[in-house]
Motif scaffolding. Structure first.
Motif, mmCIF file in Angstrom:
data_model
loop_
_atom_site.group_PDB
_atom_site.id
_atom_site.type_symbol
_atom_site.label_atom_id
_atom_site.label_comp_id
_atom_site.label_asym_id
_atom_site.label_seq_id
_atom_site.Cartn_x
_atom_site.Cartn_y
_atom_site.Cartn_z
ATOM 1 N N LYS A 121 -2.151 9.651 4.615
ATOM 2 C CA LYS A 121 -2.194 8.188 4.665
ATOM 3 C C LYS A 121 -0.777 7.606 4.552
ATOM 4 O O LYS A 121 -0.439 6.637 5.218
ATOM 5 C CB LYS A 121 -3.086 7.680 3.538
ATOM 6 N N LYS A 148 0.837 -1.205 0.000
ATOM 7 C CA LYS A 148 0.000 0.000 0.000
ATOM 8 C C LYS A 148 0.869 1.251 0.000
ATOM 9 O O LYS A 148 0.548 2.246 -0.658
ATOM 10 C CB LYS A 148 -0.905 -0.046 1.234
ATOM 11 N N GLU A 198 2.061 1.833 -3.469
ATOM 12 C CA GLU A 198 0.963 2.327 -4.293
ATOM 13 C C GLU A 198 0.745 3.820 -4.046
ATOM 14 O O GLU A 198 0.613 4.619 -4.981
ATOM 15 C CB GLU A 198 -0.289 1.528 -3.957
ATOM 16 N N LEU A 199 0.718 4.195 -2.774
ATOM 17 C CA LEU A 199 0.453 5.597 -2.440
ATOM 18 C C LEU A 199 1.590 6.514 -2.878
ATOM 19 O O LEU A 199 1.369 7.664 -3.242
ATOM 20 C CB LEU A 199 0.217 5.741 -0.929
ATOM 21 N N LEU A 258 0.967 5.142 7.247
ATOM 22 C CA LEU A 258 1.469 3.807 6.887
ATOM 23 C C LEU A 258 2.960 3.668 7.189
ATOM 24 O O LEU A 258 3.420 2.585 7.553
ATOM 25 C CB LEU A 258 1.204 3.519 5.408
#
Lengths: 137, 137
Positions: free
Chosen positions: B97, A97, A100-101, B101
């Motif tokens: 985000k 993730k 991806e971000l 993360l």
DNA sequence: GATAGACCCTCAAGTAACTTGAGGTTCAAG
DNA sequence: CTTGAACCTCAAGTTACTTGAGGGTCTATC
């Protein structure tokens, strides 16, 4: 030792009453004892269990992962490798993730930079961002 | 120019038929024309529109953000600043985000390292990961 | 024309992890 | 006793799809 009502348990563990009822419903928390008025009565064991659950959720473990971690805490027959494997699986998902971000951040920041350099507040339909977004991937 | 049926449109735009029907239902796509058999018939305009929508979704824009971007593409009265603002808002959310993360990655990787260093496959309940997770935040 | 398989249709419910709202009961303080 | 806050159950809502049931259409092949 006085029991806690659901609101107090929620305050102690950083969550709220509907979420606690939800956890009871899905079996993450055992069905609560009830006082004479039918209200849920919680003890220190419940505080510990819910604290654990909330911590796991804070770290992004899914409900199903939390379920298996909770089972591990109670089972001396199980190996610590099981907990390590759940954590490892989650770490891989977090890293995926993250990647991806990072890509998204780069692309979107690039869209904005292009708009700043070339649009100068023109009409919406002509915006470089919208033109970029209209291109097939 | 022959029309496309829903499966062909889905293949052209990297999505699937239920998702297209969903987009029509929520008003992101206009209601499709129908052939004599009652099946949806799409043209090149529909391909363009759905391509745009899918691209926006690929970049993580929410359905509501996509809805406003679609509106901007059609409205010369609107300024390009509106598109820029939607993108900026989304970029901030992506960065938030990302930071979250990164913190999770560090913590979980740390849990795993501690387990590797001290547990050596002992019983589940004694695992350093589970002990860390049981601590109040 | 008949058949079969692929694709289409609508409608409704499911997914994950909660959250909210309706309608009613209990509790504690004044 | 009254009142307001907190509690209860039940059900539906949120977001963005996805799946499943039951039935219709299309096209290629025989």
């Amino acid at each position: 030792m006085p029991h806690l009502r659901i609101g107090a348990l929620a305050a102690r563990t950083g969550t709220n009453a509907p979420t606690i009822r939800y956890y009871e419903e899905i079996g993450l928390l055992r069905p609560a004892d009830r006082d004479a008025g039918g209200q849920r009565a919680y003890g220190e064991q419940d505080v510990k269990r819910l604290t654990f659950i909330r911590r796991c959720r804070e770290f992004g473990f899914s409900i199903e992962q939390v379920r298996s971690l909770v089972a591990l805490v109670q089972d001396r027959e199980r190996s610590c490798m099981d907990a390590r494997n759940v954590a490892q699986e989650h770490l891989l998902a977090v890293r995926a993730k993250l990647n991806e971000l990072k890509g998204l951040e780069r692309s979107i920041a690039g869209f904005i930079a292009t708009c700043d350099a070339s649009c100068a507040g023109g009409p919406g339909p002509d915006c470089a961002i919208l033109e970029d977004l209209a291109r097939p991937s």
